[in-house]
Scaffold this motif. Structure first.
Motif, PDB file in Angstrom:
ATOM      1  N   GLU A  36      -7.464   4.400   1.955  1.00 58.16           N
ATOM      2  CA  GLU A  36      -7.605   3.463   0.984  1.00 58.16           C
ATOM      3  C   GLU A  36      -6.250   3.345   0.002  1.00 58.16           C
ATOM      4  O   GLU A  36      -6.055   2.425  -0.786  1.00 58.16           O
ATOM      5  N   THR A  60       0.605  -1.159   0.015  1.00 62.90           N
ATOM      6  CA  THR A  60       0.051  -0.144  -0.089  1.00 62.90           C
ATOM      7  C   THR A  60       0.938   1.249  -0.049  1.00 62.90           C
ATOM      8  O   THR A  60       0.523   2.298  -0.772  1.00 62.90           O
ATOM      9  N   LYS A  64     -11.858   6.021   6.062  1.00 64.55           N
ATOM     10  CA  LYS A  64     -10.875   4.783   5.681  1.00 64.55           C
ATOM     11  C   LYS A  64      -9.753   5.231   4.668  1.00 64.55           C
ATOM     12  O   LYS A  64      -9.953   5.789   3.802  1.00 64.55           O
TER      13      LYS A  64
END
Length: 398
Positions: free
Chosen positions: A386, A304, A384
């Motif tokens: 992402e 990520t 959240k």
């Protein structure tokens, strides 16, 4: 070096499984640490149901207290006097226990419901809650302490720990973190453990700090203490190093098999033994995370954030903090600020993820809360994360 420690531990484990006096001897039946004695030795056998079948009245009563039917059904206790049990629950509420704490207390130790509330339980609650200032949730977490004698066990334990820890605040904090430590006997557990630390060269100040960091060490067998000192010595750590006490706490908290698997897990991601030892000595708590948590963290940083693990492990504290409660919310805050053009200079990402929460909030949240209210929601975990966009990654120079 880590591999040699694991091999030596396996050998020691195998040797300890050989009874010193032969099969069935007293030596093979008695554990050297009295803290392992089960609570069944404390209670009268007449209170324990001889029939393994659950008592319907007991199950029904526990369920009425909020205990799940499945948990109630496995309790080997018979509640013969529901009026007395009602009085025990009322007494807990009188001392400030919430309904959830009452449920947790009687669910973890339903034998308490058979005790005389005023003669046996009230003096202990007076001592623990009123005199010492412990919250009911501490007792709910380890209700077995209410089964121990006030004068012969609880008071001597508290007096001994007070003498080591030094202040009432430290005593309350240390015990609240590990309330089961109050189950340890002073003469058979606590005192020998502290003497063991002294024999291994720990000064009084370090012993006090170690017990404050993790009071559970008073439950440790002496041979395990000696083994932990040897293991840390093989890793090149001495008791005078800043992180030695934290490393000792970690070494004693992990089973040998667990330690071996976590070392292998990091190595499976390409971390060399030398790098892992260096990281552990810098941030010992990195090995307290579960294997699944380690995998999630490593994959998050690699996949990520597009960070090379060698770069991450140079600042191993980031592997110790919570991914969901700390790292991701902070990444979400930075992502919003970059998109809105509110950051004038590039933040150093990894140090920003592990810095003190107050400092991070002042620098990145409170400063922009009026103009960019979403940063508050992101910091609270309500937005959240992402992943960073390509533009954001370029800005951060990742």
């Amino acid at each position: 070096m880590l591999a040699s420690i694991c091999r030596r531990r396996r050998l020691l484990l195998a040797l300890r499984q050989i009874p010193a006096g032969g099969e069935g001897s007293a030596a093979s039946r008695i554990h050297p640490n009295a803290s392992t004695v089960r609570l069944s030795h404390v209670y009268s056998l007449t209170d324990v149901a001889p029939n393994p079948k659950p008592c319907p009245t007991t199950v029904s009563y526990l369920v009425s207290c909020g205990v799940s039917p499945a948990a109630a059904a496995v309790r080997k206790v018979r509640i013969r006097d529901t009026d007395k049990a009602d009085a025990v629950c009322a007494l807990l509420r009188e001392y400030g226990f919430s309904e959830a704490e009452v449920t947790r207390t009687v669910g973890n130790d339903p034998m308490l419901l058979t005790f005389d509330p005023d003669r046996i339980l009230r003096p202990k609650l007076d001592f623990i809650i009123h005199s010492l200032g412990f919250p009911p949730r501490m007792i709910a977490a380890e209700p077995h302490i209410l089964a121990r004698s006030l004068d012969k066990h609880l008071v001597p334990c508290i007096d001994f720990l007070r003498g080591i820890l030094g202040t009432e605040d430290k005593l309350r904090l240390a015990v609240s973190r590990i309330p089961r430590a109050l189950m340890a006997d002073v003469d058979n557990c606590m005192r020998p453990v502290v003497e063991g630390f002294r024999r291994h060269g720990l000064p009084e100040e370090s012993i006090s700090k170690l017990l404050f960091i993790h009071l559970g060490v008073v439950l440790m067998p002496l041979n395990r203490i000696a083994e932990a000192f040897e293991d840390l010595k093989e890793l090149g750590m001495c008791s005078k190093e800043t992180n030695f006490l934290y490393a000792f706490r970690v070494m004693c908290s992990l089973k040998k098999e667990t330690w071996r698997r976590k070392v292998a897990l990091y190595q499976s991601f390409g971390v060399s033994e030398d790098v892992l030892i260096r990281a552990f000595k810098t941030q010992p708590t990195m090995l307290l995370a579960s294997e699944e948590a380690i995998k999630k963290k490593v994959r998050f940083f690699q996949d990520t954030l597009k960070l090379d693990l060698s770069r991450v492990i140079q600042q191993p504290m980031v592997l110790s903090v919570s991914l969901e409660n700390c790292v991701k919310p902070r990444c979400a805050v930075l992502s919003i600020l970059i998109r809105k053009g509110r950051l004038e200079r590039k933040p150093n990402l990894i140090p920003s993820l592990v810095t003190n929460a107050k400092i991070f909030a002042e620098r990145f949240v409170l400063k922009h809360a009026d103009d960019v209210p979403d940063v508050v929601k992101a910091f609270e975990g309500k937005i959240k994360f992402e992943g960073f966009t390509e533009q954001e990654l370029n800005f951060l120079n990742l």
